[in-house]
Every structure is written in structure tokens, then in C-alpha cells.
Design a protein around this motif. Structure first.
Motif, PDB file in Angstrom:
ATOM      1  N   PHE A 141      57.099  24.476  12.169  1.00  0.00           N
ATOM      2  CA  PHE A 141      56.139  25.581  12.265  1.00  0.00           C
ATOM      3  C   PHE A 141      54.958  25.193  13.138  1.00  0.00           C
ATOM      4  O   PHE A 141      54.367  24.122  12.976  1.00  0.00           O
ATOM      5  N   ASP A 142      54.621  26.088  14.066  1.00  0.00           N
ATOM      6  CA  ASP A 142      53.464  25.936  14.956  1.00  0.00           C
ATOM      7  C   ASP A 142      52.687  27.240  14.872  1.00  0.00           C
ATOM      8  O   ASP A 142      53.235  28.303  15.179  1.00  0.00           O
ATOM      9  N   PRO A 143      51.432  27.209  14.447  1.00  0.00           N
ATOM     10  CA  PRO A 143      50.674  28.463  14.304  1.00  0.00           C
ATOM     11  C   PRO A 143      50.470  29.219  15.608  1.00  0.00           C
ATOM     12  O   PRO A 143      50.077  30.385  15.577  1.00  0.00           O
ATOM     13  N   ASP A 144      50.747  28.584  16.744  1.00  0.00           N
ATOM     14  CA  ASP A 144      50.585  29.250  18.036  1.00  0.00           C
ATOM     15  C   ASP A 144      51.912  29.714  18.630  1.00  0.00           C
ATOM     16  O   ASP A 144      51.943  30.218  19.760  1.00  0.00           O
ATOM     17  N   THR A 145      53.014  29.544  17.885  1.00  0.00           N
ATOM     18  CA  THR A 145      54.334  29.925  18.375  1.00  0.00           C
ATOM     19  C   THR A 145      54.907  31.027  17.495  1.00  0.00           C
ATOM     20  O   THR A 145      54.931  30.896  16.267  1.00  0.00           O
ATOM     21  N   PRO A 146      55.368  32.144  18.077  1.00  0.00           N
ATOM     22  CA  PRO A 146      55.913  33.237  17.257  1.00  0.00           C
ATOM     23  C   PRO A 146      57.112  32.793  16.432  1.00  0.00           C
ATOM     24  O   PRO A 146      57.927  31.975  16.872  1.00  0.00           O
ATOM     25  N   VAL A 147      57.204  33.358  15.225  1.00  0.00           N
ATOM     26  CA  VAL A 147      58.353  33.089  14.354  1.00  0.00           C
ATOM     27  C   VAL A 147      59.168  34.350  14.089  1.00  0.00           C
ATOM     28  O   VAL A 147      60.291  34.272  13.583  1.00  0.00           O
ATOM     29  N   TRP A 148      58.619  35.517  14.413  1.00  0.00           N
ATOM     30  CA  TRP A 148      59.332  36.789  14.306  1.00  0.00           C
ATOM     31  C   TRP A 148      59.135  37.581  15.596  1.00  0.00           C
ATOM     32  O   TRP A 148      58.124  37.428  16.277  1.00  0.00           O
ATOM     33  N   GLU A 149      60.100  38.468  15.872  1.00  0.00           N
ATOM     34  CA  GLU A 149      59.981  39.388  17.003  1.00  0.00           C
ATOM     35  C   GLU A 149      60.390  40.781  16.542  1.00  0.00           C
ATOM     36  O   GLU A 149      61.372  40.937  15.809  1.00  0.00           O
ATOM     37  N   THR A 150      59.614  41.789  16.957  1.00  0.00           N
ATOM     38  CA  THR A 150      59.992  43.173  16.703  1.00  0.00           C
ATOM     39  C   THR A 150      60.186  43.896  18.027  1.00  0.00           C
ATOM     40  O   THR A 150      59.462  43.670  19.000  1.00  0.00           O
ATOM     41  N   LEU A 151      61.198  44.765  18.019  1.00  0.00           N
ATOM     42  CA  LEU A 151      61.515  45.619  19.164  1.00  0.00           C
ATOM     43  C   LEU A 151      61.472  47.054  18.655  1.00  0.00           C
ATOM     44  O   LEU A 151      62.191  47.402  17.713  1.00  0.00           O
ATOM     45  N   TRP A 152      60.631  47.876  19.276  1.00  0.00           N
ATOM     46  CA  TRP A 152      60.375  49.233  18.787  1.00  0.00           C
ATOM     47  C   TRP A 152      60.960  50.260  19.758  1.00  0.00           C
ATOM     48  O   TRP A 152      60.567  50.299  20.932  1.00  0.00           O
TER      49      TRP A 152
END
Length: 271
Positions: free
Chosen positions: A252-263
Motif C-alpha cells: 500500500f502506497d497512499p499516493d498510488t490508486p488502489v481502485w478505479e471507476t469508469l462511468w
């Protein structure tokens, strides 16, 4: 005056940036039915319940901005900071698709209830457990998101058909709300990476002429098709979200995304 307008547009962008991951994004034409050669004006909007602020156009935030007709695709090239984002002349008669795709933006979750509420609202019942199983914290993590919006506009008679535009997720209208019988509703296929997205939640925003908005939820069938009941004189926004993990297996890196959403979003109106 131009500098003042640009400054105002930047402030709107900053104010909405931290909120927009949980809000809908759509293309809203000033008129859903126009004559060929008449002004064609549309806003990019971000908000909730089919109400929201008009956003300024920024090239750095935009991956695609096109007008699609039966004869081809024309890129839209506004000036930076323009509100409305689209101001041009309507093309020849037929069904016109205004398409806007954003580049990736990010949001950081600072309250545990925010992610929990979002995943419940958008019908991802296993997301919280997946989050825990990955050893991710309840707060301080980042999501990246992109928007894929279409608006259907009738130019003149509005005859014609929508088609896949090659976006990572999108609605494709299978019937034409301007020429087909509204009593039969609107059929639309939801695509993800070019394939039908089966059994996915679609949120329907139905705005009446008095500006009241009714919200309902439907699911696509096994062919990725949703069938939306229609009322003449009403405008509609269809919204569907893909939620997927990213950077799995990495520390885990607080500056790296862990989820992605596509709308995916589609707007149209019924005569």
C-alpha cells in the motif's frame, strides 16, 4: 473579462474536483432538438440528481470530444476555459451524438463511510470485503476515475442510429428516442471493453418539464441491454459505473490508486 471568466472556470473545476468521483458527469445540450444550421450548444455538467454545475473545457482534462453523425466524426475544439464547452452550428439532419471522454483524475477517501456508501449505492456488494482482504486502510486511499459521456440530439428529423464509439465503457442506444414509439421505451446496450455488460445496475434520472427528477434503478439483461420506460416531454440521464481494483499485490502506497471507476452516461430527451 476573458481572464475573469477563466479564473471563475478554474475555481469551479477546483471546487468540483474533490467531489466529482461520487457525482454524475454528463453532457447536457441546451436543446435536444435543433434544426440544421441552428446554434448547437451543450454544457459538461457534474452533480447529483440530474442537477449540477456547468464545467469549463480544459484540454488537459479531455481525452475525446467529438460530434458523431452518419457521415463521420468531427472533433470539438473549444478554447480553454469555455463555458459552455460546446458552441457550434448543428450539422445536417439526423441523429447526432455528442461524445465526451475525460482523462483520469483521482480522489482520496478521508472518511470510511464514504467508500461504504458509494459501493452500496452503485451496487458493489463485495467491494468492502475485497478492500479488507487486500489489507487496505479504511481511509487515506486513492481512487482514479474516468468519465465516458454521450448525448443524443435530434437535428431536423433526428433519423438515424447510435453505434459503439470505442470507449472503454459506454451506452449504445438500440432505439431512437426521437423517431421510435416512446410507448416502447428506449433500449440501450451497456458495453465494457467492447463487450455487453450483463446484470449491471443502471441508474435512471427522469427529469420532467417542471424540473422535478425521479430516480429509478434497472439492471441490464444477459445481453447487456436495459429497457427504459419513457414519458414524452421528459429528459433522461442513464448512469452506470465499473469499479475495479488496480495495483493489486503491491504494498500500500497512499499516493498510488488502489481502485478505479469508469462511468458511462447517456442523455437524451423524448419529444
Amino acid at each position: 473579462m476573458r481572464r475573469a471568466l477563466l479564473t471563475s472556470a478554474i475555481l469551479v473545476l477546483v471546487q468540483t474536483a474533490t467531489q466529482s468521483a461520487a457525482h454524475e458527469f454528463w453532457v447536457e445540450p441546451e436543446k435536444y432538438q435543433v434544426e440544421s444550421g441552428a446554434p448547437l450548444v451543450a454544457d459538461l455538467r457534474n452533480g447529483q440528481n440530474f442537477r449540477g454545475a456547468a464545467l469549463a473545457y480544459f484540454p488537459a482534462q479531455t481525452a475525446r470530444f467529438d460530434l458523431i453523425t452518419a457521415t463521420g466524426t468531427t472533433p470539438v475544439t473549444p478554447r480553454m476555459g469555455d463555458i459552455p464547452a460546446l458552441a457550434t452550428t448543428a450539422p445536417a439532419d439526423g441523429l447526432l451524438v455528442i461524445l465526451h471522454e475525460t482523462r483520469a483524475s483521482t480522489v482520496k477517501y478521508t472518511k470510511p463511510e464514504t467508500f461504504a456508501g458509494f459501493t452500496a449505492h452503485k451496487d458493489f456488494p463485495t467491494a468492502l470485503q475485497t478492500h479488507r482482504d487486500r489489507g487496505l486502510p479504511e481511509t487515506g486511499f486513492i481512487e482514479t476515475y474516468r468519465r465516458f459521456a454521450k448525448a443524443l440530439v435530434a437535428v431536423g428529423d433526428g433519423a438515424g442510429a447510435d453505434a459503439p464509439a470505442g470507449m472503454e465503457t459506454e451506452f449504445v442506444a438500440l432505439t431512437n428516442p426521437y423517431t421510435d414509439d416512446p410507448a416502447q421505451g428506449l433500449a440501450a446496450r451497456l458495453l465494457y471493453q467492447g463487450h455487453p455488460r450483463a446484470q449491471a445496475q443502471v441508474e435512471i434520472f427522469d427529469r420532467a418539464p417542471d424540473s422535478t427528477v425521479a430516480i429509478s434503478y434497472l439492471r441490464t439483461d444477459d445481453a447487456g441491454v436495459v429497457r427504459v420506460p419513457l414519458i414524452p416531454g421528459h429528459a433522461y440521464l442513464l448512469d452506470a459505473v465499473v469499479l475495479r481494483p488496480v495495483n493489486e499485490g503491491a504494498p500500500f502506497d497512499p499516493d498510488t490508486p488502489v481502485w478505479e471507476t469508469l462511468w458511462a452516461a447517456m442523455t437524451f430527451a423524448v419529444p
